[in-house]
Design an enzyme around this catalytic site. Sequence first.
Site, PDB file in Angstrom:
ATOM      1  N   GLU A  97      76.674 -11.681  31.807  1.00  0.00           N
ATOM      2  CA  GLU A  97      77.907 -11.791  31.036  1.00  0.00           C
ATOM      3  C   GLU A  97      78.685 -13.058  31.411  1.00  0.00           C
ATOM      4  O   GLU A  97      79.266 -13.713  30.540  1.00  0.00           O
ATOM      5  CB  GLU A  97      78.749 -10.531  31.263  1.00  0.00           C
ATOM      6  CG  GLU A  97      78.076  -9.301  30.664  1.00  0.00           C
ATOM      7  CD  GLU A  97      78.767  -7.997  30.990  1.00  0.00           C
ATOM      8  OE1 GLU A  97      79.049  -7.229  30.061  1.00  0.00           O
ATOM      9  OE2 GLU A  97      79.011  -7.740  32.189  1.00  0.00           O
TER      10      GLU A  97
ATOM     11  N   GLU B 124      72.298  -1.662  33.057  1.00  0.00           N
ATOM     12  CA  GLU B 124      73.380  -0.686  33.196  1.00  0.00           C
ATOM     13  C   GLU B 124      73.020   0.720  32.728  1.00  0.00           C
ATOM     14  O   GLU B 124      73.533   1.712  33.267  1.00  0.00           O
ATOM     15  CB  GLU B 124      74.625  -1.170  32.424  1.00  0.00           C
ATOM     16  CG  GLU B 124      75.403  -2.281  33.113  1.00  0.00           C
ATOM     17  CD  GLU B 124      74.836  -3.662  32.868  1.00  0.00           C
ATOM     18  OE1 GLU B 124      75.435  -4.638  33.339  1.00  0.00           O
ATOM     19  OE2 GLU B 124      73.779  -3.769  32.197  1.00  0.00           O
TER      20      GLU B 124
END
Length: 267
Positions: free
Chosen positions: A117, A137
Amino acid sequence: MSEFVELTRNGHVLEIKLNKPKVNAIDIPMSQHIAAAFAELRDDPDLRVGIITAQGDRIFSAGWDLKSLDAGDTQLDNWWDDADYGEGGFAGLTENWKLNKPVIAALNGLVIGGGFELAMACDLLIAADHVEFALPEMPLGIVPDAGALQRLPRRIPHNIAMEMFLLGRRMGAEEAARYGLVNKVVPYDQLMDAARDWAGQLAKSAPLALQTVKEVLRGIECVPLEQAFAKMRTDEMTTYRAMLKSEDAAEGVKAFVEKREPVFKGR
């Protein structure tokens, strides 16, 4: 700066290196230090371009420090409001709407979770040829909500992004380049030379023109074409307005006519 965030100034370029063994996991203090580095880049008129990279060839960043989360140092619910990650959100860049100076990511190793990210929040991405990208995740019962959900489907085909979100599959550097997720893939030993070469080219440009590109693109993103023109003409885009009236704009035109290199001053 910090024992985990190393800064080096190279003329008009600020190099930011993550160096927190073993995986450059980003907890709240480290996020604040990265944010402070980007604030220095933004606020110092002598700095025009940033490069972010990490130590070694194994990993760029594994993202959020899950040990810190497990220990209760941070909360998952409303994590963005629960703690001060520094100006610019997680890792100082994922929600940084005030930094108009370009940032190059020199990706030296695995780009994982929040590290991915952070990389996607940069403007130009150069990856070493052994680099892999992943969003792990889902098996943890969480989602990559510090930029991957928001940005990845806008960068690569939707179904490929869904594979990465739902199945956690890794993407190699060459595949990422085919989708346009990264700009260039180079051997690891050429990574910083490539990043510095691009940064040097950018640093020679008129600073206000460089910054205008980011300001305008951010303002017109996802806006229909006719409305995008209208926003440029009527919205308060201070850098764009300053660029149009700048000494540098006049100097660039004059240098072209006189067949010489321009001398830009950032005003």
